[in-house]
Design a protein around this motif. Structure first.
Motif, PDB file in Angstrom:
ATOM      1  N   PRO A 191       0.823  -1.211   0.000  1.00 40.33           N
ATOM      2  CA  PRO A 191       0.000   0.000   0.000  1.00 40.33           C
ATOM      3  C   PRO A 191       0.859   1.264   0.000  1.00 40.33           C
ATOM      4  O   PRO A 191       1.922   1.287   0.629  1.00 40.33           O
ATOM      5  CB  PRO A 191      -0.789  -0.114   1.315  1.00 40.33           C
ATOM      6  CG  PRO A 191      -0.162  -1.204   2.108  1.00 40.33           C
ATOM      7  CD  PRO A 191       0.712  -2.014   1.213  1.00 40.33           C
ATOM      8  N   SER A 192       0.394   2.289  -0.704  1.00 41.76           N
ATOM      9  CA  SER A 192       1.171   3.532  -0.697  1.00 41.76           C
ATOM     10  C   SER A 192       0.246   4.751  -0.724  1.00 41.76           C
ATOM     11  O   SER A 192      -0.902   4.668  -1.186  1.00 41.76           O
ATOM     12  CB  SER A 192       2.146   3.570  -1.875  1.00 41.76           C
ATOM     13  OG  SER A 192       1.440   3.587  -3.089  1.00 41.76           O
ATOM     14  N   TYR A 193       0.766   5.863  -0.228  1.00 41.65           N
ATOM     15  CA  TYR A 193      -0.014   7.108  -0.140  1.00 41.65           C
ATOM     16  C   TYR A 193       0.897   8.243  -0.577  1.00 41.65           C
ATOM     17  O   TYR A 193       1.985   8.426  -0.033  1.00 41.65           O
ATOM     18  CB  TYR A 193      -0.444   7.316   1.309  1.00 41.65           C
ATOM     19  CG  TYR A 193      -1.361   8.507   1.521  1.00 41.65           C
ATOM     20  CD1 TYR A 193      -2.727   8.320   1.731  1.00 41.65           C
ATOM     21  CD2 TYR A 193      -0.859   9.814   1.532  1.00 41.65           C
ATOM     22  CE1 TYR A 193      -3.576   9.416   1.932  1.00 41.65           C
ATOM     23  CE2 TYR A 193      -1.701  10.900   1.735  1.00 41.65           C
ATOM     24  CZ  TYR A 193      -3.062  10.695   1.934  1.00 41.65           C
ATOM     25  OH  TYR A 193      -3.905  11.771   2.138  1.00 41.65           O
ATOM     26  N   GLN A 194       0.431   9.002  -1.575  1.00 42.43           N
ATOM     27  CA  GLN A 194       1.239  10.121  -2.048  1.00 42.43           C
ATOM     28  C   GLN A 194       0.797  11.420  -1.385  1.00 42.43           C
ATOM     29  O   GLN A 194      -0.378  11.784  -1.439  1.00 42.43           O
ATOM     30  CB  GLN A 194       1.122  10.246  -3.574  1.00 42.43           C
ATOM     31  CG  GLN A 194       1.977  11.387  -4.100  1.00 42.43           C
ATOM     32  CD  GLN A 194       2.077  11.407  -5.610  1.00 42.43           C
ATOM     33  OE1 GLN A 194       1.211  10.857  -6.299  1.00 42.43           O
ATOM     34  NE2 GLN A 194       3.122  12.014  -6.120  1.00 42.43           N
ATOM     35  N   LEU A 195       1.743  12.100  -0.756  1.00 44.02           N
ATOM     36  CA  LEU A 195       1.421  13.384  -0.126  1.00 44.02           C
ATOM     37  C   LEU A 195       1.340  14.462  -1.200  1.00 44.02           C
ATOM     38  O   LEU A 195       2.219  14.534  -2.064  1.00 44.02           O
ATOM     39  CB  LEU A 195       2.509  13.766   0.888  1.00 44.02           C
ATOM     40  CG  LEU A 195       2.665  12.874   2.117  1.00 44.02           C
ATOM     41  CD1 LEU A 195       3.876  13.328   2.926  1.00 44.02           C
ATOM     42  CD2 LEU A 195       1.396  12.930   2.983  1.00 44.02           C
ATOM     43  N   ASP A 196       0.315  15.268  -1.114  1.00 44.96           N
ATOM     44  CA  ASP A 196       0.180  16.390  -2.044  1.00 44.96           C
ATOM     45  C   ASP A 196       0.396  17.668  -1.234  1.00 44.96           C
ATOM     46  O   ASP A 196      -0.440  18.033  -0.397  1.00 44.96           O
ATOM     47  CB  ASP A 196      -1.234  16.351  -2.657  1.00 44.96           C
ATOM     48  CG  ASP A 196      -1.505  17.573  -3.525  1.00 44.96           C
ATOM     49  OD1 ASP A 196      -0.660  18.494  -3.550  1.00 44.96           O
ATOM     50  OD2 ASP A 196      -2.567  17.607  -4.168  1.00 44.96           O
TER      51      ASP A 196
ATOM     52  N   THR B 236       9.887  18.439 -12.157  1.00 44.22           N
ATOM     53  CA  THR B 236       8.911  19.423 -12.643  1.00 44.22           C
ATOM     54  C   THR B 236       7.831  19.662 -11.604  1.00 44.22           C
ATOM     55  O   THR B 236       7.462  20.803 -11.305  1.00 44.22           O
ATOM     56  CB  THR B 236       8.180  18.904 -13.922  1.00 44.22           C
ATOM     57  OG1 THR B 236       8.948  17.868 -14.503  1.00 44.22           O
ATOM     58  CG2 THR B 236       7.872  19.992 -14.892  1.00 44.22           C
ATOM     59  N   SER B 237       7.334  18.579 -11.027  1.00 48.85           N
ATOM     60  CA  SER B 237       6.254  18.731 -10.068  1.00 48.85           C
ATOM     61  C   SER B 237       6.763  19.407  -8.785  1.00 48.85           C
ATOM     62  O   SER B 237       6.072  20.247  -8.201  1.00 48.85           O
ATOM     63  CB  SER B 237       5.624  17.348  -9.851  1.00 48.85           C
ATOM     64  OG  SER B 237       5.346  17.112  -8.547  1.00 48.85           O
ATOM     65  N   VAL B 238       7.989  19.085  -8.366  1.00 49.35           N
ATOM     66  CA  VAL B 238       8.573  19.743  -7.186  1.00 49.35           C
ATOM     67  C   VAL B 238       8.694  21.242  -7.465  1.00 49.35           C
ATOM     68  O   VAL B 238       8.346  22.077  -6.626  1.00 49.35           O
ATOM     69  CB  VAL B 238       9.964  19.135  -6.842  1.00 49.35           C
ATOM     70  CG1 VAL B 238      10.667  19.949  -5.763  1.00 49.35           C
ATOM     71  CG2 VAL B 238       9.827  17.684  -6.413  1.00 49.35           C
ATOM     72  N   HIS B 239       9.143  21.560  -8.662  1.00 55.40           N
ATOM     73  CA  HIS B 239       9.331  22.953  -9.034  1.00 55.40           C
ATOM     74  C   HIS B 239       8.001  23.720  -8.982  1.00 55.40           C
ATOM     75  O   HIS B 239       7.934  24.829  -8.441  1.00 55.40           O
ATOM     76  CB  HIS B 239       9.942  23.016 -10.437  1.00 55.40           C
ATOM     77  CG  HIS B 239      10.409  24.379 -10.803  1.00 55.40           C
ATOM     78  ND1 HIS B 239      11.507  24.976 -10.206  1.00 55.40           N
ATOM     79  CD2 HIS B 239       9.905  25.292 -11.676  1.00 55.40           C
ATOM     80  CE1 HIS B 239      11.657  26.180 -10.701  1.00 55.40           C
ATOM     81  NE2 HIS B 239      10.700  26.405 -11.598  1.00 55.40           N
ATOM     82  N   GLU B 240       6.954  23.093  -9.499  1.00 57.44           N
ATOM     83  CA  GLU B 240       5.629  23.731  -9.504  1.00 57.44           C
ATOM     84  C   GLU B 240       5.170  24.029  -8.078  1.00 57.44           C
ATOM     85  O   GLU B 240       4.678  25.117  -7.774  1.00 57.44           O
ATOM     86  CB  GLU B 240       4.605  22.790 -10.148  1.00 57.44           C
ATOM     87  CG  GLU B 240       4.504  22.962 -11.664  1.00 57.44           C
ATOM     88  CD  GLU B 240       3.653  21.858 -12.282  1.00 57.44           C
ATOM     89  OE1 GLU B 240       3.970  21.499 -13.413  1.00 57.44           O
ATOM     90  OE2 GLU B 240       2.717  21.338 -11.601  1.00 57.44           O
TER      91      GLU B 240
ATOM     92  N   GLU C 276       7.133  26.841  -6.569  1.00 58.15           N
ATOM     93  CA  GLU C 276       6.690  28.140  -7.105  1.00 58.15           C
ATOM     94  C   GLU C 276       5.478  28.632  -6.334  1.00 58.15           C
ATOM     95  O   GLU C 276       5.368  29.805  -6.014  1.00 58.15           O
ATOM     96  CB  GLU C 276       6.287  27.997  -8.577  1.00 58.15           C
ATOM     97  CG  GLU C 276       7.444  27.705  -9.496  1.00 58.15           C
ATOM     98  CD  GLU C 276       8.016  28.979 -10.089  1.00 58.15           C
ATOM     99  OE1 GLU C 276       7.400  29.504 -11.022  1.00 58.15           O
ATOM    100  OE2 GLU C 276       9.071  29.440  -9.590  1.00 58.15           O
ATOM    101  N   LYS C 277       4.572  27.680  -6.044  1.00 56.70           N
ATOM    102  CA  LYS C 277       3.319  28.068  -5.376  1.00 56.70           C
ATOM    103  C   LYS C 277       3.524  28.342  -3.895  1.00 56.70           C
ATOM    104  O   LYS C 277       2.963  29.292  -3.350  1.00 56.70           O
ATOM    105  CB  LYS C 277       2.274  26.953  -5.538  1.00 56.70           C
ATOM    106  CG  LYS C 277       1.669  26.946  -6.930  1.00 56.70           C
ATOM    107  CD  LYS C 277       0.456  26.015  -7.003  1.00 56.70           C
ATOM    108  CE  LYS C 277       0.081  25.795  -8.460  1.00 56.70           C
ATOM    109  NZ  LYS C 277      -0.178  24.422  -8.800  1.00 56.70           N
ATOM    110  N   LEU C 278       4.288  27.463  -3.218  1.00 59.27           N
ATOM    111  CA  LEU C 278       4.376  27.562  -1.756  1.00 59.27           C
ATOM    112  C   LEU C 278       5.676  28.198  -1.254  1.00 59.27           C
ATOM    113  O   LEU C 278       5.758  28.619  -0.101  1.00 59.27           O
ATOM    114  CB  LEU C 278       4.259  26.169  -1.130  1.00 59.27           C
ATOM    115  CG  LEU C 278       2.994  25.363  -1.415  1.00 59.27           C
ATOM    116  CD1 LEU C 278       3.050  24.027  -0.693  1.00 59.27           C
ATOM    117  CD2 LEU C 278       1.758  26.125  -0.959  1.00 59.27           C
ATOM    118  N   GLY C 279       6.692  28.217  -2.092  1.00 61.07           N
ATOM    119  CA  GLY C 279       8.026  28.628  -1.638  1.00 61.07           C
ATOM    120  C   GLY C 279       8.798  27.382  -1.228  1.00 61.07           C
ATOM    121  O   GLY C 279       8.213  26.436  -0.674  1.00 61.07           O
TER     122      GLY C 279
END
Ligand code: ADP
Length: 422
Positions: A280-285, A319-323, A326-329
């Protein structure tokens, strides 16, 4: 147990690297996060204190190292090892040289060696010039390091402005002749008043005569590799008693969890690979964490069959880390995830989890802090540089492995869990 070798490392991952190499000997190695507040009791023959002083102001670094030295001295250590990075990360001000000089004064010795070479990892020294792979240090990516840009490759020239006393060199031609020749050369340099001796090493085999020649020096300084042969030498000489060996690993409940906050290429591959095993796995957003908090993941965790070693991960593509950043700092995003994974570790422990795999250097720091872990006993190596450790959290023995960035191969998570079962 009296401590034989007391090691002080200038950062946490450097300390685990050193502790892991020393533990290959089978001798018990204890790793302390920071200088313990209580006086030494039940110390190991090999003690490593992890500090965070690589880039601190010189006076702060010296003060911290001196506190670590006092503790190790009280634990009975006769030999000391000052561990820094195998790329000699430092500036004209320090901290490698000033710390070494302060230790020499405290110990009462007037000569030490500097051997950052780690040939297995491509760090070699020839004629005092240090290489990273094929490149001289000052032409390697280390030239642009944000905190310790290395703009000089010759270690004698790097060290000289950092210290008050004379710097010299033992060349490879001498090292190749073996330990007696090295000892003779060191004595000669000593007679000439040379206090700080850089030692060449271009291959792994060079480190054995160097360690042999310097094993009884009150202070040795270097990367982790030159320390690796020391435990066997001390065992042979009876300096480390037979009962100083690592005790058998405790057998712990099988409930496990994997917490991944690293976004390195290898960790991305490890997460993807582990998911193919059906665990089982859970991705943190991070955005959802910001808006709705961490109740969702904690509720998910408490519903899991912990015997199946669920994975909770923030690991994502660049790419997703970068996004997100950008949004949160960068800092807000990082802290949000670190705090969440640390909270998951606490909940997991309280649900009876006794085997915890953590991916990410900063993430590891957050998890050990949250679990209030200050001492780790180094156990079996899972992958080069990543051992299992046993530690106490809230009175319970917990197996913990801390994997930073690109360490381990694709199968690391499953390998780690399997290793505890063998
Ligand atoms: P590594 O050892 O690979 O450098 P670290 O844990 O030291 O891993 O650093 C990774 C940093 O990235 C941590 O501060 C972590 O919280 C943060 N991070 C992890 N996942 C994400 C994500 N999806 N978006 C933004 N930041 C992230």
């Amino acid at each position: 147990m009296r401590t034989v070798l007391g090691c002080i490392a200038d950062d946490f991952t450097g300390a685990t690297d050193l502790a892991g190499l020393l533990a290959r000997s089978g001798v018990r190695v204890s790793l302390r996060i920071g200088v313990p507040s209580a006086p030494p009791k039940d110390g190991a023959a090999l003690e490593v204190i992890a500090l965070k002083c690589r880039t601190s102001p010189v006076d702060d670094a010296v003060a911290e190292v001196m506190a670590a030295y006092e503790w190790l001295n009280a634990a009975g250590a006769q030999n000391f090892f000052w561990k820094y990075c195998s790329t000699f990360d430092s500036t004209d001000e320090g901290n490698i040289g000033p710390v070494a000089e302060a230790l020499m004064d405290a110990i009462g010795t007037d000569q030490t060696i500097y051997c950052p070479a780690f040939p297995e990892n491509g760090r070699t020294t020839y004629m005092g010039v240090h290489f990273v792979g094929r490149q001289p240090l000052a032409e390697s990516p280390m030239k642009d390091h944000p905190l310790t840009p290395m703009r000089e490759s010759d270690l004698t020239r790097l060290l000289a402005p950092q210290v008050k006393r004379t710097v010299g060199l033992v060349e490879h031609a001498c090292v190749a002749k073996g330990s007696e020749q090295i000892e003779r050369k060191l004595a000669q340099l000593h007679d000439q008043g040379v206090a700080h001796v850089i030692i060449d090493a271009i291959a792994g085999e060079d480190l054995i005569p160097i360690a042999k020649a310097t094993r009884n020096m009150p202070l040795i300084t270097g990367g982790s590799a030159v320390a690796a042969p020391l435990p066997d030498l001390y065992l042979k000489e009876g300096l480390i008693a037979a009962d100083a060996m690592r005790p058998p690993s405790p057998s712990l409940a099988r409930k496990s969890v994997i917490l991944s906050g690293s976004c390195s290429a290898m960790t991305n591959a490890q997460v993807a690979h582990y998911q193919t095993t059906g665990a089982p796995s859970y991705q943190l957003d991070p955005i959802e964490l910001m808006t709705s908090g961490r109740d969702g993941v904690l509720a998910w965790l408490s519903k899991q069959d912990l015997g199946k070693a669920p994975l909770i991960y923030a690991t994502a593509s660049p790419t997703s880390v970068h996004e997100v950043q950008e949004k949160l700092g960068v800092e807000v995003a990082g802290k949000l995830i670190e705090d969440t994974l640390a909270a998951c570790a606490i909940v997991a422990r309280d649900l009876g989890v006794r085997r915890i795999v953590v991916a990410g250097g900063e993430t590891s720091g957050a998890v050990t802090k949250a679990l209030e872990i200050s001492q780790l006993d180094i156990a079996e190596e899972i992958a080069p540089g990543v051992p299992w450790t046993f530690c106490q959290s809230k009175g319970e023995i917990v197996a913990l492995t801390l994997k930073s960035g690109n360490f381990g191969n694709e199968n690391f998570f499953a390998d780690a869990l399997n290793k505890l079962d063998t």
